[in-house]
Design a protein around this motif. Structure first.
Motif, PDB file in Angstrom:
ATOM      1  N   ARG A 256      -7.974  31.813 -39.696  1.00 42.43           N
ATOM      2  CA  ARG A 256      -7.967  31.383 -38.380  1.00 42.43           C
ATOM      3  C   ARG A 256      -7.422  30.104 -38.238  1.00 42.43           C
ATOM      4  NH1 ARG A 256     -11.385  32.643 -34.233  1.00 42.43           N
ATOM      5  NH2 ARG A 256     -10.931  34.776 -34.650  1.00 42.43           N
TER       6      ARG A 256
ATOM      7  N   GLN B  81      -3.854  29.981 -38.662  1.00 39.71           N
ATOM      8  CA  GLN B  81      -3.172  30.635 -37.507  1.00 39.71           C
ATOM      9  C   GLN B  81      -3.168  29.530 -36.313  1.00 39.71           C
ATOM     10  OE1 GLN B  81      -5.219  33.423 -35.195  1.00 39.71           O
ATOM     11  NE2 GLN B  81      -3.448  34.415 -34.119  1.00 39.71           N
TER      12      GLN B  81
ATOM     13  N   ASN C 239      -0.239  27.175 -36.427  1.00 37.53           N
ATOM     14  CA  ASN C 239       1.288  27.853 -36.440  1.00 37.53           C
ATOM     15  C   ASN C 239       1.512  28.405 -37.683  1.00 37.53           C
ATOM     16  OD1 ASN C 239       1.684  24.655 -34.875  1.00 37.53           O
ATOM     17  ND2 ASN C 239       1.545  26.498 -33.501  1.00 37.53           N
TER      18      ASN C 239
ATOM     19  N   PHE D 239     -11.376  33.251 -30.128  1.00 40.15           N
ATOM     20  CA  PHE D 239     -11.049  34.618 -30.201  1.00 40.15           C
ATOM     21  C   PHE D 239      -9.936  34.825 -31.022  1.00 40.15           C
ATOM     22  CE2 PHE D 239     -13.113  34.150 -25.892  1.00 40.15           C
ATOM     23  CZ  PHE D 239     -13.869  35.345 -25.720  1.00 40.15           C
ATOM     24  N   ALA D 240     -10.312  35.772 -31.792  1.00 43.84           N
ATOM     25  CA  ALA D 240      -9.152  36.289 -32.759  1.00 43.84           C
ATOM     26  C   ALA D 240      -7.854  36.790 -32.257  1.00 43.84           C
ATOM     27  CB  ALA D 240      -9.896  37.648 -33.610  1.00 43.84           C
TER      28      ALA D 240
ATOM     29  N   LEU E  57      -4.654  33.628 -29.806  1.00 44.35           N
ATOM     30  CA  LEU E  57      -3.717  33.043 -29.952  1.00 44.35           C
ATOM     31  C   LEU E  57      -2.562  33.989 -30.356  1.00 44.35           C
ATOM     32  CD1 LEU E  57      -4.888  29.819 -31.978  1.00 44.35           C
ATOM     33  CD2 LEU E  57      -4.227  29.941 -29.878  1.00 44.35           C
ATOM     34  N   THR E  58      -1.364  33.841 -30.446  1.00 39.33           N
ATOM     35  CA  THR E  58      -0.302  34.592 -30.815  1.00 39.33           C
ATOM     36  C   THR E  58      -0.210  34.421 -32.317  1.00 39.33           C
ATOM     37  OG1 THR E  58       1.497  33.020 -30.886  1.00 39.33           O
ATOM     38  CG2 THR E  58       1.391  34.067 -28.732  1.00 39.33           C
ATOM     39  N   SER E  59       0.534  35.299 -33.010  1.00 38.06           N
ATOM     40  CA  SER E  59       0.334  35.276 -34.532  1.00 38.06           C
ATOM     41  C   SER E  59       0.998  33.827 -34.890  1.00 38.06           C
ATOM     42  CB  SER E  59       1.412  36.451 -34.999  1.00 38.06           C
ATOM     43  OG  SER E  59       2.772  36.230 -34.494  1.00 38.06           O
ATOM     44  N   SER E  60       1.772  33.059 -34.017  1.00 40.07           N
ATOM     45  CA  SER E  60       2.155  31.889 -34.613  1.00 40.07           C
ATOM     46  C   SER E  60       1.469  30.705 -33.957  1.00 40.07           C
ATOM     47  CB  SER E  60       3.672  31.624 -34.135  1.00 40.07           C
ATOM     48  OG  SER E  60       3.715  31.813 -32.891  1.00 40.07           O
ATOM     49  N   GLY E  61       0.301  31.035 -33.688  1.00 43.07           N
ATOM     50  CA  GLY E  61      -0.586  30.051 -33.033  1.00 43.07           C
ATOM     51  C   GLY E  61      -0.460  29.372 -31.759  1.00 43.07           C
ATOM     52  N   VAL E  62       0.343  30.164 -30.892  1.00 43.50           N
ATOM     53  CA  VAL E  62       0.707  29.757 -29.408  1.00 43.50           C
ATOM     54  C   VAL E  62      -0.525  30.191 -28.680  1.00 43.50           C
ATOM     55  CG1 VAL E  62       2.166  29.729 -27.669  1.00 43.50           C
ATOM     56  CG2 VAL E  62       2.858  29.568 -30.149  1.00 43.50           C
TER      57      VAL E  62
ATOM     58  N   GLN F 128      -5.533  25.921 -27.109  1.00 45.33           N
ATOM     59  CA  GLN F 128      -4.735  25.994 -28.352  1.00 45.33           C
ATOM     60  C   GLN F 128      -5.546  26.163 -29.252  1.00 45.33           C
ATOM     61  OE1 GLN F 128      -5.580  23.171 -26.467  1.00 45.33           O
ATOM     62  NE2 GLN F 128      -5.949  21.519 -27.636  1.00 45.33           N
ATOM     63  N   PHE F 129      -6.747  26.518 -29.157  1.00 40.20           N
ATOM     64  CA  PHE F 129      -7.723  26.862 -30.298  1.00 40.20           C
ATOM     65  C   PHE F 129      -7.969  28.264 -30.042  1.00 40.20           C
ATOM     66  CE2 PHE F 129      -9.044  22.310 -29.489  1.00 40.20           C
ATOM     67  CZ  PHE F 129      -8.362  21.881 -30.678  1.00 40.20           C
TER      68      PHE F 129
ATOM     69  N   ARG G 166      -9.454  29.791 -27.167  1.00 42.26           N
ATOM     70  CA  ARG G 166     -10.851  29.975 -26.484  1.00 42.26           C
ATOM     71  C   ARG G 166     -10.440  30.226 -24.999  1.00 42.26           C
ATOM     72  NH1 ARG G 166     -13.372  24.116 -28.401  1.00 42.26           N
ATOM     73  NH2 ARG G 166     -11.556  23.648 -27.503  1.00 42.26           N
TER      74      ARG G 166
END
Lengths: 590, 292
Positions: A380, A383, A386, B55-56, B59-64, B78-79, B81
């Motif tokens: 996580r 992730q 990024n 939450f799993a 975020l998008t797969s690229s962390g957005v 950005q975390f 939540r």
């Protein structure tokens, strides 16, 4: 870099791979206090950010999205008094002057005296001012610089003789001599100098007695002007790498009083101007003994938020963001085809960790440490960053040749199992503890947020606090974020650097891990000749350290940098990231 | 022969002053503030998610961070939540701190201001000089320094902010008391043997209440802003507790890619402060009998 790391480089870990945004709130504090307008609204922040890019207040306003206008009106209406004029700290709008490389940093250099260089920015600038005997290339190979060839090593592995290039000169035209190296090391290790780099020289004969002021004997001597000899107290096969770090660089004794401000240097650049906390300008050293094409001027702008730095590069007001790309900007930059060739990324050996202090309850309990290891969802975290990181199963990074691949994951993410371990340890309802952060501001890093959430899920209530500055107080912190960026490309730098370094107050081993077997293994491995057997032993050391569970390796960071299209030849160096400036060239702006 | 004393007719129904009713400003902004207060109080029941949960799928797969969608009506931060849940919870510490601090500051201000104004002499000198010294410090800087000394927590914030803001009420009350104590009803009360304590609590303090209430409302707004600022600077409410000022600090670098992350808490702060200040203004006009 590597050594550094307890306080400074942990910074990097708090924010993302190189996202230093949170580490520099002081400018924001100053800003808001000066303005007496604590209106933390979106609109004002946009103006602030735009104004820092070098735009006037009006231009900043014009650049603000239209949809923010109503909010701005509301925000401004709520101001009571003291709404002063924005002070622009940016550089004037305009194209880059030919031959000037402008680099933004969110931090300030602490020193440019190579004998005290310790932090990331200092390393970076120090490398632009000085050269030493050797340098690590991007493939972790040692390259002679002032040295003529590799050192001659005695049969017992204790004496290293290095011949100096007679062409090497100082910026005043005087030759660099072996005596300059001797002077630099003797003063660096003298008790009154209090260099943070002395730990690097633990293998030099007589170093500990000399540092303590009990002896004048030190294992370094100038045989003649161009021949230097080091004597070790124990064989250390990685020693030539030590001769590449800034702490090994020479200084010019006759002008030693100016060494921290306007030094005589032997590297590609000399200091032209230094406004503390604002900027530093370096000019080409006309006496540099390895002349080639590189930017004639280097300008560092300090206290610049990395996001602002990105804007400056986009607007042609800067060449490079020294802190790397913050998470907030990464996706938009990376997905923009215009910038595809201006982003450089890669792995430099480094590890971001959580250190659990074995001398503080309840982390003196192995079951508690194991529970923490299993409670953290490292995937996580990656992730959140990024994807700019690799999940770390061990301490030694996968980018260090020979390590990482196939390393077993001793603690897979399993909150239920972690909860059971806590119960077995006598903490069925969890406990409260403190997390030390190297950042001045809490609440903004991915690591902190993940630790608070994941440990909270198994009943451990975490309160994050900035790390204290005093060593004694630091030693009482139950757990802290920690990072180690490589000083030189050898596992001994990681293992000996912090894992098995003395578990003492003020040391670089924040978990106070003290396993005699582990220490003995490291002592044996450090003496072994470089090669497969040595790598295998360090691999075993890593596994044993992981069983102790005092260090929770979180991830190996990927470094990503954004530069202007005028910059050519940008590639990540082994240690001196973001770049070796004398390896870059600039083209004229079209 | 007996004489019956007739009561003197002082006013007729025709001349009886009309009862003053609250004006529209007061009513409208009271409703706004009440709504904000009720929503934040009810956050544990009406927030769609735990504000601290990562939450799993947050975020998008690229962390957005995610944009608005049914599961996350205001998107995620950005975390990963839930932004709406954090927004609902985020007003609780700010409102708690601003109202508690303002109440404490008002109580201290009334007591010390009344004492200074009524007693005068060295008591007045000591209190007034102390007020002057405290008020001479730059407010935000002083608050930051004090919070850093005592370590940031909600309780410490309340104490520190109260310790700063009582001075404003005290100075105001002292000035009012200086004027009131010269009036005839005070002289009469003294002549009737009223003790100083009774004079202060039964005759002077009730007469400065209107002023104190207006000052209280202004204090609430100022403290609200100060609290948001301190949290923004990292010396206020500590994470992971949601707080509007802290939310802006955490997400400030996303102003370009995900402006909602700073827009929502920013708007919440602005609306709350505007509501509180307008209530104060409405109350002042109401008491003067002006209908706006």
């Amino acid at each position: 870099m590597g050594l550094i790391c307890p306080l400074r480089l942990a910074l990097l870990s708090l924010i993302g791979p190189q996202d230093m945004t949170r580490s520099a709130p002081l400018s924001q504090v100053r800003y808001n206090i000066e303005e007496r307008a604590l209106i933390p609204t979106a609109s004002l922040k946009v103006i602030l950010l735009n104004s820092q890019v070098g735009l006037t207040e009006k231009e900043a306003f014009m650049k603000t999205p239209r949809w923010m206008a109503p909010l701005m009106v509301l925000s401004l209406a709520s101001l009571t008094a003291g709404c002063g004029t924005q002070t622009s700290t940016g550089t004037p709008t305009g194209s880059l002057s030919n031959g000037t490389l402008k680099v933004t940093w969110s931090q300030n250099p602490q020193t440019i005296d190579p004998r005290k260089i310790y932090d990331g920015e200092d390393w970076n600038i120090g490398r632009a001012l000085y050269v030493g005997l050797y340098s690590d290339n991007a493939h972790f190979k040692l390259q002679p610089r002032i040295a003529e060839g590799m050192p001659q090593i005695s049969h017992n592995g204790l004496v290293y003789t290095v011949h100096l290039n007679p062409k090497a000169t100082w910026s005043n035209g005087k030759p660099v001599t072996a005596a300059d190296f001797v002077y630099a090391l003797r003063t660096e290790l003298s008790p009154s100098f209090q260099s943070p780099d002395t730990y690097l020289w633990w293998m030099i004969k007589g170093a500990s007695q000399y540092e303590a002021g009990h002896s004048q004997s030190l294992g370094i001597r100038a045989i003649n002007a161009t021949t230097l000899q080091y004597t070790l107290n124990t064989p250390y096969s990685a020693f030539p790498y030590v001769l590449s770090v800034p702490a090994s660089f020479p200084v010019y004794p006759p002008s030693i009083r100016q060494v921290a401000t306007h030094p005589v240097t032997d590297g590609p650049y000399v200091v032209s101007q230094w406004k503390t906390g604002v900027s530093m300008v370096l000019k080409k050293n006309t006496h540099y003994f390895r002349p080639h094409a590189y930017p004639s001027t280097l300008q560092f702008d300090f206290n610049v938020n990395p996001s602002v730095g990105i804007l400056r590069v986009e607007n042609g007001q800067a060449s490079l963001v020294g802190d790397g790309i913050p998470s907030a900007n990464y996706t938009s930059l990376e997905s923009n085809p215009q910038y595809a060739k201006d982003i450089t990324s890669g792995y430099s050996p480094a590890v971001i960790l959580l250190a659990l202090n074995e001398t503080v309850k309840p982390f003196n309990n192995l079951l508690v440490r194991q529970a923490v290891q299993m409670a953290l969802n490292k995937a996580r975290l990656v992730q959140m960053l990024n994807g700019r990181a690799q999940v770390a199963n061990g301490i030694l990074p996968t980018s260090l040749p020979g390590f990482g691949k196939g390393f077993p994951n001793l603690y897979p993410f399993n909150p239920a199992r972690a909860k059971k371990l806590l119960t077995q340890a006598g903490y069925p309802h969890g406990f409260s503890t403190t997390l030390g952060l190297a950042s001045e501001q809490t609440g903004t890093s991915q690591i902190e947020t993940l630790i608070e959430a994941d440990l909270g899920a198994i009943g451990i209530k975490v309160t994050a606090k900035p790390l204290p500055t005093e060593s004694a107080a630091l030693a009482k912190i139950p757990m802290m974020t920690y990072s180690w960026y490589m000083d030189y490309p050898d596992p001994a730098d990681f293992i000996g650097g912090f894992v098995t370094s003395p578990a003492v107050v003020g040391g670089s081993n924040p978990a106070f891990l003290n396993d005699p077997t582990l220490n003995a293994m490291e002592a044996a491995a450090s003496k072994m000749p470089l090669g497969a057997a040595r790598v295998a032993l360090y691999d075993q050391i890593d596994k044993r350290a992981m069983k102790d569970a005092a260090y929770v390796p979180l991830y190996y960071p990927e470094l990503t940098f954004f530069h202007s299209p005028e910059v050519h030849g940008f590639k990540l160096p082994a240690v001196y990231f973001p770049a070796v400036y004398s390896h870059l060239t600039l083209s004229s702006k079209s | 022969m007996s004489a019956q004393i007739q009561p003197v007719e002082t006013e007729t129904d025709e001349f009886k002053p009309r009862r003053r009713r609250p004006n529209a400003t007061f009513i409208v902004f009271s409703i706004v503030l009440l709504t904000i207060v009720v929503v934040t109080i009810l956050a544990p029941w009406i927030a769609p998610h735990n504000p601290d949960k990562l939450f799993a799928n947050g975020l998008t797969s690229s962390g957005v961070p995610l944009g608005p969608r049914p599961e996350f009506p205001l998107g995620t931060d950005q975390f990963g939540r839930d932004e709406l849940s954090r927004l609902l919870w985020g007003g609780r510490p700010a409102l708690l701190i601003s109202f508690s601090s303002s109440i404490l500051a008002s109580i201290c201000g009334i007591i010390l201001g009344t004492m200074a104004g009524y007693w005068g002499g060295w008591i007045d000198t000591v209190i007034s000089r102390f007020v002057n010294v405290l008020m001479s410090f730059p407010l935000t800087l002083f608050a930051v320094a004090m919070v850093l000394i005592v370590s940031p927590s909600i309780l410490n914030l309340i104490i520190v902010i109260s310790a700063i803001y009582w001075t404003y009420t005290a100075r105001l009350v002292r000035a009012e008391i200086l004027s009131l104590r010269e009036q005839e009803f005070v002289t009469a009360a003294i002549a009737l043997g009223g003790s100083p304590r009774r004079l202060m609590t039964h005759h002077l303090m009730p007469n400065v209440l209107d002023t104190v209430i207006v000052r209280f409302v202004l204090t609430v707004a100022q403290v609200f802003l100060l609290e948001a600022g301190l949290s923004y600077l990292g010396v206020g409410v500590q994470p992971p507790t949601p707080d509007w000022g802290l939310m802006i600090a955490q997400s400030q670098n996303y102003y370009g890619s995900d402006p909602g992350l700073i827009l929502y808490p920013g708007l919440a702060i602005v609306v709350t402060i505007v509501a509180v200040t307008q209530i104060g203004e409405g109350y002042r006009l109401w008491k003067r009998g002006i209908h706006s």
